[in-house]
Design an enzyme around this catalytic site. Structure first.
Site, PDB file in Angstrom:
ATOM      1  N   SER A 145       0.860  -1.180   0.000  1.00 44.73           N
ATOM      2  CA  SER A 145       0.000   0.000   0.000  1.00 44.73           C
ATOM      3  C   SER A 145       0.898   1.232   0.000  1.00 44.73           C
ATOM      4  O   SER A 145       2.016   1.188   0.517  1.00 44.73           O
ATOM      5  CB  SER A 145      -0.893   0.013   1.251  1.00 44.73           C
ATOM      6  OG  SER A 145      -1.575   1.254   1.381  1.00 44.73           O
ATOM      7  N   TYR A 159      -1.168  -0.596  10.312  1.00 50.60           N
ATOM      8  CA  TYR A 159      -1.316  -1.027   8.923  1.00 50.60           C
ATOM      9  C   TYR A 159      -0.097  -0.599   8.112  1.00 50.60           C
ATOM     10  O   TYR A 159       0.458  -1.377   7.331  1.00 50.60           O
ATOM     11  CB  TYR A 159      -2.592  -0.421   8.346  1.00 50.60           C
ATOM     12  CG  TYR A 159      -2.884  -0.780   6.912  1.00 50.60           C
ATOM     13  CD1 TYR A 159      -3.458  -2.006   6.588  1.00 50.60           C
ATOM     14  CD2 TYR A 159      -2.603   0.116   5.880  1.00 50.60           C
ATOM     15  CE1 TYR A 159      -3.733  -2.335   5.278  1.00 50.60           C
ATOM     16  CE2 TYR A 159      -2.882  -0.209   4.568  1.00 50.60           C
ATOM     17  CZ  TYR A 159      -3.449  -1.430   4.268  1.00 50.60           C
ATOM     18  OH  TYR A 159      -3.726  -1.762   2.962  1.00 50.60           O
TER      19      TYR A 159
END
Length: 294
Positions: A145, A159
């Site tokens: 990501s 995350y």
């Protein structure tokens, strides 16, 4: 790598979102598809859809955080189709952590790492040796990501840390495959360049009891729709990238043997330059200032 009809692609997190879009695209290219997901109902629906479209499909309920579960997936894939040519380690979760890092619950970190990091490693360990032994061209795609893989969004630090780990793991995998002069390539995927409509916002629905939160959240979980509504109310329009475009980036990247599956984006390029310059200058990470001031 040339993608051809009759090859086999394995996709984790395949019941929805990016994973399902990749599975659909592989099926459209004539590949057999192995769908793995922790959500049995959604997985069955996805498998039925693809079979009705003419694809050869194997669907397995898999918890990628469990090594044995992923090994059993590999056994099932090879038993069913004899070979695996493409592996997409795509399954991922948000952690549900709140507040400053020192306020996080350990289980928020344990769960996110179990799925987002260990899940990728389990996929590599279960499939890559067999892909190499098969002697055919292959490719591994690990989903990272921009949050963490390029620069962290500190409000989602757990995350971000896991997705940074995926980048380094994939770089290392690439080097190891090259050292073996393998016909198997590796890529790291950065879905985007804009927001995506995926189930990541509702990851908590699949959180296992062994990683349960120890205290109630101070604020309720927000769905993507609720977040988008709040942004619009604040006067901010949010751009979204269709998951089908992400699947296209993956297929094109495999064919081109492209390590960085990173769509063009001025925002991403600015972050990359700012972070790199900060390191070269041995300076403070000024690209995080807007978060520090919040």
């Amino acid at each position: 790598m040339e993608l051809r009809a009759g090859q086999t692609a394995v996709v984790t997190g395949a019941a929805s979102g990016i994973g399902l879009a990749m599975a659909r695209r592989f099926a459209d290219e004539g590949l057999k598809v192995v769908l793995a997901d922790v959500e049995e109902g959604a997985l069955g629906k996805a498998a039925t859809e693809l079979r009705e479209g003419g694809a050869q499909v194997l669907a397995r309920v898999v918890d990628v955080s469990e090594r044995d579960s992923v090994r059993e997936l590999a056994d099932a894939a090879y038993d069913a189709f004899g070979a695996v040519h493409v592996l997409c380690n795509n399954a991922g979760v948000g952690s549900g952590a709140e507040g400053r890092m020192w306020e996080h619950e350990p289980n928020d970190w344990k769960w996110a790492f179990a799925v987002n990091v260990w899940g990728v490693f389990h996929g590599i360990q279960a499939f890559v040796p067999r892909m190499l032994a098969g002697g055919e061209p292959g490719h591994v795609v690990n989903t990272s990501s921009g949050d963490g893989g390029i620069a962290p969004l500190p409000t989602a630090s757990v995350y971000a840390v896991t997705k940074a780990a995926v980048v380094t793991m994939t770089e290392s995998l690439y080097a190891h495959l090259k050292a073996e002069q393998a016909q198997v390539g590796a890529s790291v995927l950065f879905p985007g360049p804009h927001m995506l409509r995926t189930g990541l916002w509702e990851s908590h629905r699949n959180r296992p009891s062994r990683y349960a939160k120890e205290r109630p959240r101070r604020t309720p979980y927000r769905s993507l729709d609720q977040w988008e509504a709040a942004m619009k109310e604040a006067g901010q329009e949010i751009a979204f990238t269709p998951v089908e475009e992400v699947a296209g980036v993956v297929v094109d990247g495999i064919r081109a043997d492209r390590f960085w599956m990173l769509p063009e984006s001025e925002h991403s390029d600015r972050q990359i330059r700012a972070r790199s310059q900060s390191m070269l200058d041995r300076s403070h990470p000024s690209y995080l200032e807007k978060f520090i001031l919040d």
